[in-house]
Scaffold this active site. Structure first.
Site, short mmCIF file in Angstrom:
data_model
loop_
_atom_site.label_atom_id
_atom_site.label_comp_id
_atom_site.label_asym_id
_atom_site.label_seq_id
_atom_site.Cartn_x
_atom_site.Cartn_y
_atom_site.Cartn_z
CG PHE A 137 -1.86 1.20 1.20
CD1 PHE A 137 -3.03 1.15 0.47
CD2 PHE A 137 -1.56 2.37 1.89
CE1 PHE A 137 -3.89 2.24 0.42
CE2 PHE A 137 -2.41 3.47 1.85
CZ PHE A 137 -3.58 3.39 1.11
CG ASP A 222 5.83 3.42 1.64
OD1 ASP A 222 5.86 4.01 2.74
OD2 ASP A 222 4.78 3.31 0.98
CE LYS A 251 0.25 5.72 7.79
NZ LYS A 251 -1.08 6.29 7.93
#
Length: 394
Positions: A137, A222, A251
């Site tokens: 994702f 990532d 995040k």
């Protein structure tokens, strides 16, 4: 407003793009949050792995207050000290030589995709294709849903952005077979978060590095979820015996304020030159001041050590629960990015935990995602395990 009033108002006017739990939060402190009716919860989801330092960490609040009294935003056509200092700090802590600052993880991954393509263009060999992995994702924009190795996120948004191929996770041979003369990069998460908290061993990533070196490819990590201490080190790649060429963060970098970053090593770091990429709000003075405070806490307050210790305690507790509840098929992850895979959908267990005062999440339908703040205490870990024990038994 009561929780019911907030939920009714939101459901009336917001796009219904999220499967929201019936929870309206109004206050947080450390690992605990309170809803609009005054009920207290243990937050073992960290607001989608964002509030890495817990809610309202004093250093974060202080940084917001101090920066708000100076200047909130500076155009990227000018300079500001928090932005420059944050870039310097991230470079000093990592393999990278330069940083591009943006607003989110999807934007950071977009920047990484653009940089990889620009490298292919600069080499003049026509390479532009990026290989990503099944069940990965990488975001919700058109390019990042094309990069994501899950068909369900692309349905209804076709035609999909060209230039991506997918290979099975934890299978270097399958990945090598996917390489074509057009491939420029491999993009991978150190731990697949949305894909079900899947964490291959270091040897897998070392094989990817060797594969990239052999074929002249860029290795993109990532680290949107795994970075900023979530796995027990500043960045997850530090545990894997490999160094990527490009890395993305978001995040936990902002501890609750929106920020993303794309880092790259020289000489490719200089290929995104003036006018080739940009962001109006990226590197905002306020968010950079907060991110600097996050770095300070990670470097000075034992948060990384606590993450490692509490991660081991939580993993051991989940393993003990697996011994009593056969529905748990596996426990996996790194640091405080942990998952418990069930033999059935996890949604009902998440709902029962919420009813008992514990916030967790379910991903990949059957995997309980358990990601408390790095500052969580042993007593809070034990309390969460007791609630989960009851929810599994119900």
């Amino acid at each position: 407003m009561t929780s019911a009033e907030i939920i009714a108002l939101a459901d009336r006017y917001l796009f219904p793009t999220y499967a929201r739990a019936p929870l309206a939060l109004v206050r947080g402190e450390g690992t605990r949050v309170w809803d609009a009716d005054g009920r207290e919860y243990l937050d073992f989801f960290s607001s989608t792995v964002v509030t890495n330092l817990g809610h309202q960490h004093p250093a974060v609040v202080r940084a917001i207050e101090q920066q708000a009294h100076q200047i909130l935003h500076v155009s990227n056509l000018h300079y500001c000290e928090p932005q420059a200092r944050l870039a310097e700090r991230l470079v000093r802590r990592s393999f990278a030589d330069r940083v591009f600052l943006c607003n989110s993880g999807a934007e950071a991954n977009e920047a990484a995709i653009k940089l990889a393509r620009k490298v292919g263009h600069a080499r003049g060999d026509g390479r532009y294709e990026i290989i990503t992995l099944l069940n990965s994702f990488h975001g919700r924009t058109l390019a990042t849903i094309a990069a994501t190795g899950q068909e369900k996120v692309r349905v209804g948004f076709e035609p999909v952005q060209q230039g991506f191929r997918y290979a099975a996770y934890d299978d270097p041979a399958a990945l090598e077979a996917a390489i074509s003369p057009r491939t420029i990069a491999i993009m991978v998460e150190p731990v697949q978060g949305e894909g079900g908290i899947v964490a291959p061993p270091p040897e897998y990533f070392q094989a990817l590095r060797a594969l990239c070196d052999r074929h002249g490819l860029l290795l993109i990590f990532d680290e949107i979820q795994t970075g900023m201490g979530r796995c027990g080190t500043f960045f997850a790649y530090e545990q894997l015996g490999v160094t990527p060429d490009i890395m993305t963060l978001a995040k936990g970098l902002g501890a609750g304020v929106p920020i993303g970053a794309m880092l790259a090593a020289a000489p490719i770091a200089d290929i995104l030159d003036k006018g080739s990429h940009g962001s109006t709000f990226g590197g905002n003075a306020l968010t950079c001041a907060v991110a600097l405070a996050v770095c300070d806490v990670l470097e000075s307050e034992g948060a990384l050590g606590n993450c490692q210790a509490m991660g081991e305690r939580l993993r051991a507790g989940l393993a003990a629960l697996a011994g009593r509840h056969p529905t748990i098929r596996a426990v996996r992850g790194r640091g405080l990015l942990l998952g418990a895979e069930l033999d059935q959908p996890g949604g009902p267990v998440v709902a029962r935990c919420l009813a008992r005062g514990l916030i967790i999440n379910c991903t990949a339908n059957t995997v309980l995602r358990i990601t408390p703040p790095l500052t969580v205490s042993a007593a809070e870990v034990d309390a969460a395990l007791a609630i989960l024990d009851g929810a599994l038994a119900a």
